[in-house]
Design a protein around this motif. Sequence first.
Motif, PDB file in Angstrom:
ATOM      1  N   ARG B   2       0.261   9.826   8.499  1.00 28.31           N
ATOM      2  CA  ARG B   2       1.227   9.335   7.515  1.00 28.31           C
ATOM      3  C   ARG B   2       2.585   9.851   7.937  1.00 28.31           C
ATOM      4  O   ARG B   2       2.774  11.058   8.094  1.00 28.31           O
ATOM      5  CB  ARG B   2       0.868   9.841   6.116  1.00 28.31           C
ATOM      6  N   ALA B  23       9.571  -1.404  10.267  1.00 29.05           N
ATOM      7  CA  ALA B  23       8.483  -1.795   9.353  1.00 29.05           C
ATOM      8  C   ALA B  23       7.688  -2.963   9.944  1.00 29.05           C
ATOM      9  O   ALA B  23       6.447  -2.933   9.991  1.00 29.05           O
ATOM     10  CB  ALA B  23       9.051  -2.186   7.996  1.00 29.05           C
ATOM     11  N   GLN B  24       8.406  -3.985  10.406  1.00 32.82           N
ATOM     12  CA  GLN B  24       7.724  -5.163  10.964  1.00 32.82           C
ATOM     13  C   GLN B  24       6.937  -4.779  12.217  1.00 32.82           C
ATOM     14  O   GLN B  24       5.823  -5.261  12.440  1.00 32.82           O
ATOM     15  CB  GLN B  24       8.758  -6.250  11.291  1.00 32.82           C
ATOM     16  N   LEU B  27       3.755  -3.186  11.250  1.00 33.12           N
ATOM     17  CA  LEU B  27       2.788  -4.209  10.817  1.00 33.12           C
ATOM     18  C   LEU B  27       2.123  -4.858  12.032  1.00 33.12           C
ATOM     19  O   LEU B  27       0.897  -5.028  12.073  1.00 33.12           O
ATOM     20  CB  LEU B  27       3.484  -5.265   9.955  1.00 33.12           C
ATOM     21  N   LEU B  31      -0.623  -1.215  11.398  1.00 35.12           N
ATOM     22  CA  LEU B  31      -0.542  -0.079  10.477  1.00 35.12           C
ATOM     23  C   LEU B  31      -0.228  -0.558   9.054  1.00 35.12           C
ATOM     24  O   LEU B  31       0.224  -1.677   8.855  1.00 35.12           O
ATOM     25  CB  LEU B  31       0.542   0.888  10.951  1.00 35.12           C
ATOM     26  N   GLU B  32      -0.463   0.319   8.068  1.00 38.71           N
ATOM     27  CA  GLU B  32      -0.055   0.057   6.689  1.00 38.71           C
ATOM     28  C   GLU B  32       1.345   0.615   6.500  1.00 38.71           C
ATOM     29  O   GLU B  32       1.720   1.608   7.146  1.00 38.71           O
ATOM     30  CB  GLU B  32      -1.011   0.729   5.707  1.00 38.71           C
ATOM     31  N   LEU B  33       2.115   0.020   5.587  1.00 33.04           N
ATOM     32  CA  LEU B  33       3.481   0.511   5.400  1.00 33.04           C
ATOM     33  C   LEU B  33       4.049   0.072   4.070  1.00 33.04           C
ATOM     34  O   LEU B  33       3.564  -0.871   3.428  1.00 33.04           O
ATOM     35  CB  LEU B  33       4.381  -0.026   6.516  1.00 33.04           C
ATOM     36  N   SER B  34       5.101   0.788   3.672  1.00 32.47           N
ATOM     37  CA  SER B  34       5.879   0.404   2.501  1.00 32.47           C
ATOM     38  C   SER B  34       7.335   0.739   2.782  1.00 32.47           C
ATOM     39  O   SER B  34       7.644   1.842   3.237  1.00 32.47           O
ATOM     40  CB  SER B  34       5.380   1.151   1.269  1.00 32.47           C
ATOM     41  N   TRP B  35       8.231  -0.215   2.546  1.00 35.58           N
ATOM     42  CA  TRP B  35       9.673  -0.036   2.822  1.00 35.58           C
ATOM     43  C   TRP B  35      10.442  -0.376   1.565  1.00 35.58           C
ATOM     44  O   TRP B  35      10.163  -1.390   0.942  1.00 35.58           O
ATOM     45  CB  TRP B  35      10.062  -1.001   3.958  1.00 35.58           C
ATOM     46  N   GLU B  58      -4.267   4.223   3.323  1.00 30.58           N
ATOM     47  CA  GLU B  58      -3.472   3.912   2.139  1.00 30.58           C
ATOM     48  C   GLU B  58      -2.109   4.614   2.204  1.00 30.58           C
ATOM     49  O   GLU B  58      -2.042   5.795   2.532  1.00 30.58           O
ATOM     50  CB  GLU B  58      -4.246   4.348   0.886  1.00 30.58           C
ATOM     51  N   VAL B  59      -1.053   3.891   1.876  1.00 28.98           N
ATOM     52  CA  VAL B  59       0.306   4.423   2.006  1.00 28.98           C
ATOM     53  C   VAL B  59       0.625   5.441   0.904  1.00 28.98           C
ATOM     54  O   VAL B  59       1.336   6.412   1.135  1.00 28.98           O
ATOM     55  CB  VAL B  59       1.325   3.263   1.965  1.00 28.98           C
ATOM     56  N   GLY B  60       0.123   5.219  -0.313  1.00 28.56           N
ATOM     57  CA  GLY B  60       0.466   6.090  -1.440  1.00 28.56           C
ATOM     58  C   GLY B  60       1.900   5.869  -1.871  1.00 28.56           C
ATOM     59  O   GLY B  60       2.394   4.739  -1.864  1.00 28.56           O
ATOM     60  N   PRO B  62       5.675   5.246  -2.141  1.00 27.73           N
ATOM     61  CA  PRO B  62       6.783   4.800  -1.297  1.00 27.73           C
ATOM     62  C   PRO B  62       8.017   5.695  -1.490  1.00 27.73           C
ATOM     63  O   PRO B  62       8.932   5.656  -0.691  1.00 27.73           O
ATOM     64  CB  PRO B  62       7.066   3.385  -1.807  1.00 27.73           C
TER      65      PRO B  62
END
Lengths: 350, 182
Positions: B2, B23-24, B27, B31-35, B58-60, B62
């Motif tokens: 993470r 971020a892209q 992806l 990978l998983e991500l949150s922006w 899981e990102v958890g 943000p």
Amino acid sequence: MPERQLITGNEAAAEGAIAGGCRYFFGYPITPQNRIPEYMSEHLPPIGGVYIQAESEVAAINMVYGAAATGAWAMTTSSSPGISLMQEGLSYMIGAELPCVLVNMARGGPGLGNIAPAQSDYWLATRGAGHGDGRCLTFAPFSVQEIYDLVGQAFPIAQKYRNPVMILADAVLASMREPCALRDRLDPPEEKPSWAVGGDQKGRQRNIVNSLWTDPPVMEEVNLRIQQRYREAAQNETRWTEHGADDPEILVCAYGISARICQTAIEHAAEAGVACRLIRPISLFPFPTEVIADWAQRVDKVLVVELSMGQFIEDVRLAVAGACPVELFGRTGGMLVTPEEVAERIIEIA
Amino acid sequence: MRQEVFMAGMGGQGVLLAGQLLAQTALEAGLELSWFPLYSPEVRGGRATCTLVIADGEVGSPVVGQPGSMILMDGIAVDNHLNRVRPGGLAVVNSSLAGDEVKRDDIDLVAVAATDIAAELGSERATNMVLLGAYVATTELVEEQLIEETLYRILPERHHDYIPTNVAALQRGAQLAAEQLR
């Protein structure tokens, strides 16, 4: 599995609605949700849908009212001050037993407030919908994928219970980008509901869509029908998720973006030796009362985390019903909490 | 795995674009991500920040109070945010606008004169790419090559003329970071 695309929560709400069968959108601009109407204006007309930018929020909700009366799958979206303006229209729709979907990308308030994330519309969303004895069925997503899924599912739910459904999110969820798997777009059903007005329906008894019932026994009957639908919704639509320890010391309750923050916070707390379980209501009305009541019997304390100063906590307290102390960790006015701060608070009260 | 990266600078420096590009790319790497962005209403001259969390599960949250890493594009960003980098973390700083004085000894600091380098390469607007190149070379979060390919995907075709400058900026940033790490 379809390829996942990196889209914002606003785009997920718009595309989720279209995929779920929405073909009528009426709205008025307000930050932080302007990407929704922008997306709808681009994507609805090419598939035979209708996009209208109304002259105000009051006009927008009443256009939704009119479209819904004909059986159309209609929606509007706004943010906190705009949702306030729509309250009268929602009350009329509930009284007229009409379905619609609305999305509230909530921002800091009261008043014109700011454009930062907040959860201070909890009461507006779960108690509101204007005057009278009605409420919106309310769901609170916590990721871009869940916004997409819930907005799509909201249309058949609204039809089933003949009641407005609100999707309550916030400025972070609106503007955040996450991978989202998109489905094929569904068409709304061709057959109109039996109660819809059509203008030219020779041979069948006329339908009346109305919220004015001057005779109290008749008005009471309408109300009891609405309440019966809420009871059915409580049976069928109550949703939540649980994360964390099976033998917790602290029960953490949070919804929407706060629940995302708490997911990481309870991991930090676990590393510090405090076992927590997180309950995240997805449906806010109907509220997952029973699961919170069950866990309240088995923990020392409940911590409620919300981006408001004690709204959501009231539903948690009603569920806990005095079984253990319930404490609040809230920020307001557009301020966020961090997982580190929540973990610190958990450790403090443990 | 993470990794959190917080990016900050002034509006117009491409803080949000750098974040979206990474971020892209994450992806594309599976990978998983949150922006998510937070910025003031001005198009230029206001403050812009974004937070990107990348995970292999899981990102958890943000939202991160103390991010593991930061890209700070000007002096105000350094003044406002450097103290929040988690001890043991990393800051990539634009020394053209922030100086290269090390203000913390409990984190790794990579200082790159990104605006000067970008200007040499033909456009100051590639400052963000110099810093992103330095960041990726330091963290090895994603393949540099994949970022370059992703640029072609996310920029509209009418902007593809700018890509060679951006790619040169990414590579130069990566090279300078590698030299500092040695």
